[in-house]
Design a protein around this motif. Structure first.
Motif, PDB file in Angstrom:
ATOM      1  N   ALA A 197       0.848  -1.192   0.000  1.00  0.00           N
ATOM      2  CA  ALA A 197       0.000   0.000   0.000  1.00  0.00           C
ATOM      3  C   ALA A 197       0.884   1.241   0.000  1.00  0.00           C
ATOM      4  O   ALA A 197       1.688   1.438   0.901  1.00  0.00           O
ATOM      5  CB  ALA A 197      -0.925   0.003   1.210  1.00  0.00           C
ATOM      6  N   ARG A 198       0.747   2.066  -1.031  1.00  0.00           N
ATOM      7  CA  ARG A 198       1.452   3.351  -1.122  1.00  0.00           C
ATOM      8  C   ARG A 198       0.573   4.419  -0.517  1.00  0.00           C
ATOM      9  O   ARG A 198      -0.622   4.459  -0.762  1.00  0.00           O
ATOM     10  CB  ARG A 198       1.686   3.738  -2.581  1.00  0.00           C
ATOM     11  N   LEU A 199       1.199   5.310   0.231  1.00  0.00           N
ATOM     12  CA  LEU A 199       0.447   6.447   0.776  1.00  0.00           C
ATOM     13  C   LEU A 199       0.477   7.611  -0.208  1.00  0.00           C
ATOM     14  O   LEU A 199       1.534   8.006  -0.689  1.00  0.00           O
ATOM     15  CB  LEU A 199       1.042   6.895   2.106  1.00  0.00           C
ATOM     16  N   ILE A 200      -0.686   8.133  -0.483  1.00  0.00           N
ATOM     17  CA  ILE A 200      -0.834   9.320  -1.328  1.00  0.00           C
ATOM     18  C   ILE A 200      -0.677  10.545  -0.425  1.00  0.00           C
ATOM     19  O   ILE A 200      -1.254  10.595   0.656  1.00  0.00           O
ATOM     20  CB  ILE A 200      -2.233   9.357  -1.975  1.00  0.00           C
ATOM     21  N   SER A 247      -0.070  -2.536  -6.219  1.00  0.00           N
ATOM     22  CA  SER A 247      -0.212  -1.889  -4.920  1.00  0.00           C
ATOM     23  C   SER A 247      -1.525  -1.127  -4.823  1.00  0.00           C
ATOM     24  O   SER A 247      -2.124  -0.741  -5.819  1.00  0.00           O
ATOM     25  CB  SER A 247       0.949  -0.922  -4.676  1.00  0.00           C
ATOM     26  N   TRP A 248      -1.948  -0.919  -3.605  1.00  0.00           N
ATOM     27  CA  TRP A 248      -3.068  -0.033  -3.302  1.00  0.00           C
ATOM     28  C   TRP A 248      -2.481   1.369  -3.193  1.00  0.00           C
ATOM     29  O   TRP A 248      -1.325   1.531  -2.784  1.00  0.00           O
ATOM     30  CB  TRP A 248      -3.686  -0.400  -1.961  1.00  0.00           C
ATOM     31  N   HIS A 249      -3.256   2.392  -3.515  1.00  0.00           N
ATOM     32  CA  HIS A 249      -2.847   3.785  -3.308  1.00  0.00           C
ATOM     33  C   HIS A 249      -3.912   4.412  -2.424  1.00  0.00           C
ATOM     34  O   HIS A 249      -5.067   4.545  -2.836  1.00  0.00           O
ATOM     35  CB  HIS A 249      -2.756   4.550  -4.631  1.00  0.00           C
ATOM     36  N   LEU A 250      -3.517   4.769  -1.208  1.00  0.00           N
ATOM     37  CA  LEU A 250      -4.479   5.274  -0.231  1.00  0.00           C
ATOM     38  C   LEU A 250      -3.943   6.515   0.459  1.00  0.00           C
ATOM     39  O   LEU A 250      -2.752   6.607   0.748  1.00  0.00           O
ATOM     40  CB  LEU A 250      -4.752   4.204   0.837  1.00  0.00           C
ATOM     41  N   GLU A 251      -4.831   7.443   0.744  1.00  0.00           N
ATOM     42  CA  GLU A 251      -4.453   8.587   1.567  1.00  0.00           C
ATOM     43  C   GLU A 251      -4.420   8.132   3.022  1.00  0.00           C
ATOM     44  O   GLU A 251      -5.119   7.197   3.405  1.00  0.00           O
ATOM     45  CB  GLU A 251      -5.453   9.726   1.388  1.00  0.00           C
ATOM     46  N   ILE A 252      -3.633   8.792   3.833  1.00  0.00           N
ATOM     47  CA  ILE A 252      -3.499   8.412   5.240  1.00  0.00           C
ATOM     48  C   ILE A 252      -4.835   8.536   5.970  1.00  0.00           C
ATOM     49  O   ILE A 252      -5.069   7.860   6.971  1.00  0.00           O
ATOM     50  CB  ILE A 252      -2.392   9.238   5.942  1.00  0.00           C
ATOM     51  N   LYS A 255      -2.526  13.239  12.978  1.00  0.00           N
ATOM     52  CA  LYS A 255      -3.329  12.478  13.944  1.00  0.00           C
ATOM     53  C   LYS A 255      -3.563  11.057  13.445  1.00  0.00           C
ATOM     54  O   LYS A 255      -3.406  10.086  14.187  1.00  0.00           O
ATOM     55  CB  LYS A 255      -4.668  13.182  14.178  1.00  0.00           C
ATOM     56  N   ARG A 256      -3.895  10.906  12.167  1.00  0.00           N
ATOM     57  CA  ARG A 256      -4.137   9.589  11.601  1.00  0.00           C
ATOM     58  C   ARG A 256      -2.868   8.757  11.572  1.00  0.00           C
ATOM     59  O   ARG A 256      -2.895   7.559  11.817  1.00  0.00           O
ATOM     60  CB  ARG A 256      -4.730   9.735  10.199  1.00  0.00           C
ATOM     61  N   MET A 257      -1.743   9.370  11.264  1.00  0.00           N
ATOM     62  CA  MET A 257      -0.457   8.650  11.244  1.00  0.00           C
ATOM     63  C   MET A 257      -0.137   8.130  12.641  1.00  0.00           C
ATOM     64  O   MET A 257       0.296   6.983  12.803  1.00  0.00           O
ATOM     65  CB  MET A 257       0.664   9.567  10.735  1.00  0.00           C
ATOM     66  N   ARG A 258      -0.360   8.954  13.669  1.00  0.00           N
ATOM     67  CA  ARG A 258      -0.130   8.505  15.057  1.00  0.00           C
ATOM     68  C   ARG A 258      -1.057   7.351  15.398  1.00  0.00           C
ATOM     69  O   ARG A 258      -0.643   6.370  16.006  1.00  0.00           O
ATOM     70  CB  ARG A 258      -0.334   9.678  16.026  1.00  0.00           C
ATOM     71  N   GLU A 259      -2.308   7.452  14.972  1.00  0.00           N
ATOM     72  CA  GLU A 259      -3.273   6.389  15.229  1.00  0.00           C
ATOM     73  C   GLU A 259      -2.837   5.093  14.555  1.00  0.00           C
ATOM     74  O   GLU A 259      -2.910   4.018  15.149  1.00  0.00           O
ATOM     75  CB  GLU A 259      -4.651   6.819  14.719  1.00  0.00           C
ATOM     76  N   TYR A 260      -2.375   5.188  13.319  1.00  0.00           N
ATOM     77  CA  TYR A 260      -1.938   3.997  12.590  1.00  0.00           C
ATOM     78  C   TYR A 260      -0.717   3.365  13.254  1.00  0.00           C
ATOM     79  O   TYR A 260      -0.664   2.161  13.460  1.00  0.00           O
ATOM     80  CB  TYR A 260      -1.612   4.333  11.126  1.00  0.00           C
TER      81      TYR A 260
END
Length: 130
Positions: free
Chosen positions: A43-46, A90-95, A124-129
């Motif tokens: 999974a790639r982060l956009i 790969s998947w391409h997903l925003e955080i 905030k989402r990155m910390r959660e992940y």
């Protein structure tokens, strides 16, 4: 001859600039592979990016550098060298996409070079992940 070269340059600029601009904006869509199955899914982060780069004559946003070539090489090698079944793309997903939690490994391509400065929500989402 010089006039013809200038005219050709203007025509190429007219056609190529929109492609570069499109790579910056149209890349902010989630991409789910046609075959999203496999024991391992990349999974790639956009992320918002400034500028572009790439290989094979492509100018892609920094988060998408070397796509799809990197995936083709890495995932094929994983299938060949391990007993892990890797998906083909790969998947391409925003955080901020909830589907990131399905992926134990996220790939973020050159965030510093792409001048990514996370928003408060992204941080905030990155910390959660993590």
């Amino acid at each position: 001859m010089k006039l013809a070269a200038k005219a050709l340059g203007l025509v190429l600029t007219f056609f190529l600039l929109p492609v570069g601009a499109a790579s910056q904006s149209s890349g902010f869509r989630a991409h789910i592979p046609e075959d999203p199955y496999g024991e391992f899914q990349m999974a790639r982060l956009i992320y918002r990016t400034s500028g572009c780069a790439g290989s094979h004559g492509l100018c892609q946003p920094w988060w998408a550098i070397d796509y799809p070539y990197a995936e083709q090489h890495f995932l094929a090698a994983m299938n060949r060298l391990t007993k892990i079944s890797a998906a083909e793309d790969s998947w391409h997903l925003e955080i901020t996409d909830d589907r990131i939690f399905v992926h134990p490994f996220l790939f973020m391509q050159q965030p510093y070079q792409g001048q990514w400065y996370p928003t408060e929500e992204e941080a905030k989402r990155m910390r959660e992940y993590l």
